[in-house]
Structure formats: C-alpha cells, structure tokens
Design a protein around this motif. Structure first.
Motif, mmCIF file in Angstrom:
data_model
loop_
_atom_site.group_PDB
_atom_site.id
_atom_site.type_symbol
_atom_site.label_atom_id
_atom_site.label_comp_id
_atom_site.label_asym_id
_atom_site.label_seq_id
_atom_site.Cartn_x
_atom_site.Cartn_y
_atom_site.Cartn_z
ATOM 1 N N HIS A 218 -44.685 35.031 40.540
ATOM 2 C CA HIS A 218 -43.966 33.813 40.172
ATOM 3 C C HIS A 218 -42.457 34.002 40.044
ATOM 4 C CE1 HIS A 218 -47.630 31.532 39.614
ATOM 5 N NE2 HIS A 218 -48.118 32.487 38.858
ATOM 6 N N ASN A 219 -41.999 35.235 39.954
ATOM 7 C CA ASN A 219 -40.575 35.463 39.687
ATOM 8 C C ASN A 219 -39.869 36.408 40.654
ATOM 9 O OD1 ASN A 219 -40.258 34.160 36.796
ATOM 10 N ND2 ASN A 219 -42.125 35.392 36.723
ATOM 11 N N GLY B 251 -35.109 43.848 48.189
ATOM 12 C CA GLY B 251 -35.401 45.238 47.857
ATOM 13 C C GLY B 251 -36.472 45.413 46.798
ATOM 14 N N LEU B 252 -37.336 44.417 46.638
ATOM 15 C CA LEU B 252 -38.407 44.528 45.645
ATOM 16 C C LEU B 252 -39.246 45.774 45.906
ATOM 17 C CD1 LEU B 252 -39.767 43.061 43.241
ATOM 18 C CD2 LEU B 252 -41.300 41.977 44.908
ATOM 19 N N SER C 258 -34.835 50.997 41.128
ATOM 20 C CA SER C 258 -35.303 51.574 39.867
ATOM 21 C C SER C 258 -34.592 50.918 38.692
ATOM 22 C CB SER C 258 -35.045 53.085 39.841
ATOM 23 O OG SER C 258 -35.751 53.732 40.884
ATOM 24 N N PRO C 259 -35.321 50.497 37.671
ATOM 25 C CA PRO C 259 -34.716 49.902 36.473
ATOM 26 C C PRO C 259 -34.253 51.000 35.524
ATOM 27 C CG PRO C 259 -37.077 49.926 36.229
ATOM 28 C CD PRO C 259 -36.793 50.502 37.595
ATOM 29 N N VAL D 85 -37.603 41.750 37.011
ATOM 30 C CA VAL D 85 -38.456 41.962 38.178
ATOM 31 C C VAL D 85 -38.648 43.440 38.494
ATOM 32 C CG1 VAL D 85 -38.507 41.669 40.685
ATOM 33 C CG2 VAL D 85 -38.000 39.720 39.225
ATOM 34 N N HIS D 86 -37.589 44.213 38.438
ATOM 35 C CA HIS D 86 -37.695 45.610 38.873
ATOM 36 C C HIS D 86 -38.489 46.461 37.884
ATOM 37 C CE1 HIS D 86 -35.202 44.802 42.299
ATOM 38 N NE2 HIS D 86 -34.213 44.355 41.528
ATOM 39 N N VAL D 87 -38.461 46.108 36.599
ATOM 40 C CA VAL D 87 -39.312 46.807 35.634
ATOM 41 C C VAL D 87 -40.783 46.534 35.952
ATOM 42 C CG1 VAL D 87 -40.077 46.841 33.220
ATOM 43 C CG2 VAL D 87 -37.651 46.953 33.765
ATOM 44 N N ALA D 88 -41.124 45.278 36.208
ATOM 45 C CA ALA D 88 -42.506 44.930 36.535
ATOM 46 C C ALA D 88 -42.955 45.616 37.819
ATOM 47 C CB ALA D 88 -42.651 43.420 36.662
#
Length: 284
Positions: A46-47, A53-54, A58-59, A84-87
């Motif tokens: 959803h986000n 670059g998904l 790196s977060p 997003v990048h953490v998930a």
C-alpha cells in the motif's frame, strides 16, 4: 525490571525461528503467515510499490534493529516510523535469518537442472520467449514440490508482493530480473560461499536460484497454481487478478486477526497439473 525481562524472554521470537513452528502458531493447526512477513507485505503493497530502488536501499541500522527487536519481543511495530526501506529490509532479513534457508545446498542440484535458453545472436529474444513456459513448468512441477509446504506458501505470498512491485517497474525501476538479483542472496545459503554467489545470478541462460525467483515473479499464476488453490479456496477460479487476491488475504490477516486458512488442519496441496498460462498482467 526482572519481571519485564522474564516476559521478554518468554515472548515468541519472530526472526531466526524454524518455519515449521512459526507457521503453526495460533488457536488451530492451520498454517499462518508470520507477523513480520504479513505486516511488511501489506505495508509495502500500500505504500512502497512506486518507490525507486525498493529492496535495494538500506535504512539506518538503529531503526532497523529497533523494529526487529520489537517483533522479537512481540511488541507493536509502527512501520510508518521507519518507512518503506525499513519494511523492505525487514522482509528480506526474515528470510535471511531462517535457520534453514529456502534453498540450501540440497536444492542446488535441482535448481541447476532448470532448462536454459541458448542465446544465439538475433534469435535470443525469440528463444527466451519460447523457453518461458518450459522453465515455468519446471519450477512448478519440480522445484516447488521439492520444498516444504511452509516454504511454498511463504514464497507464494512474498512473490505476490514482488509481482506487484514488478508491475510498477517504470516508477520503481525494479523489474522481475532486478528483484530476483536482490532477493536471491536472502534465499540461497550453503557452506560454500562461492556456490552461493553463483546461485544469485538470473536470466534465461542461467540455472540459478535468481532465475527461479524471476520466473516465480513473472509467471506467478501458473507457477503457484497449487498454492493459490490453498490460499484462495473456492474463490480461486473466480478471481481475475490472483496477485491482488493473495495480497487481499494478507490484508485480512492484519485487519481481522485472521490466523489461518478455513480448514482446521493444514489442507493438502492439490496435485500439480501442467499449465502453460502466463501470469496475468495489469496494475494494482
């Protein structure tokens, strides 16, 4: 303080736990999707599907560690705080930290037998296209049945998300090939690092874990036919977009506290039939 530490020690771990135990927790013995997986899939669906670059970026390590510790402590996790990048990294990390990888050294011989296209000049595109259905059948009929039921279902849910991401490749620049390249190192692991690296390439001329993942994304409907029958049940034949239908199941898990399939015992996956259908295309 001591009581709080004891409660944390007793809380069920979410990372680094065998799938056989993690996917049968709950009030019945039905398979369930691990909490970090279902929450990260839903959040990214959803986000994050248009994020460039998904799965590549790196977060901050402190934010990632805090989210992971919260999951391991069975505490609430607000993925909005990390973004997003953490998930995305949490989802990859879940696979990477499994005690038994999805593809171990025992799977490598089966993967190496994946049919490949012989690239020959101008005929490369035509040959690759003709090989698509052959390679998809091999993944469906040989590679997937060699994995455990838990692995197959976990891959089905995850590849549904990756398929949606690939549909948005113009925005996120993450094609099925690019996704396969970044995901393969999290799925393949053995005692031989050189063999592991070799397994992470992809493309029509490669018999690798990377190619298997690419095929699972590009040919989702046909490759996961048996798993879709289990996940979607009677609605399977009536669903136009099965990628979206599977992701809708994940949403129900998160919103309704849905912890398993309808059956009180794990349903047997139906026999796999040969299918030449390609994955449906479209947008979410």
């Amino acid at each position: 303080m001591k009581q709080q530490q004891q409660q944390q020690q007793q809380a069920p771990m979410a990372f680094g736990v065998p799938l056989e135990g993690l996917m049968t927790r709950g009030s019945n013995s039905s398979a369930i999707l691990p909490r970090p997986v279902r929450e990260c899939i839903a959040y990214l669906r959803h986000n994050g599907v248009a994020t460039e670059g998904l799965f590549r970026r790196s977060p901050p390590s402190t934010v990632l560690r805090a989210a992971k510790d919260a999951y391991n402590g069975d505490q609430p996790v607000d993925l909005e705080l990390g973004g997003v990048h953490v998930a995305a990294v949490l989802l990859k990390l879940f696979f990477r930290e499994l005690p038994e990888p999805i593809f171990s050294s025992h799977s490598y011989a089966t993967v190496r037998a994946l049919p490949v296209a012989t690239i020959d000049g101008n005929a490369a595109a035509d040959v690759a296209k003709q090989m698509d259905s052959v390679r998809a059948r091999y993944v469906e009929e040989v590679i997937l049945p060699s994995l455990s039921r838990e692995c197959r279902l976990l891959l089905c849910f995850t590849c549904a998300l990756l398929a949606i991401v690939a549909r948005n490749e113009e925005a996120n620049r993450m094609t099925a090939f690019n996704l396969a390249i970044v995901w393969a190192p999290n799925l393949a692991r053995s005692a031989n690092p050189v063999a592991d690296v070799a397994m992470c390439s992809a493309g029509p001329a490669a018999a690798t874990v990377g190619s298997v993942i690419q095929i699972m994304i590009a040919c989702f409907d046909s490759v996961f036919a048996a798993e879709l029958a289990t996940i979607l049940g009677s609605s399977n034949t009536a669903t136009d977009d099965r990628v979206v239908a599977v992701l809708n199941v994940v949403d129900r898990m998160n919103e309704d506290g849905w912890i398993g399939f309808v059956e009180s015992t794990p349903p047997a996956l139906p026999p796999r039939s040969v299918s030449t259908d390609k994955a449906e295309s479209g947008s979410d």
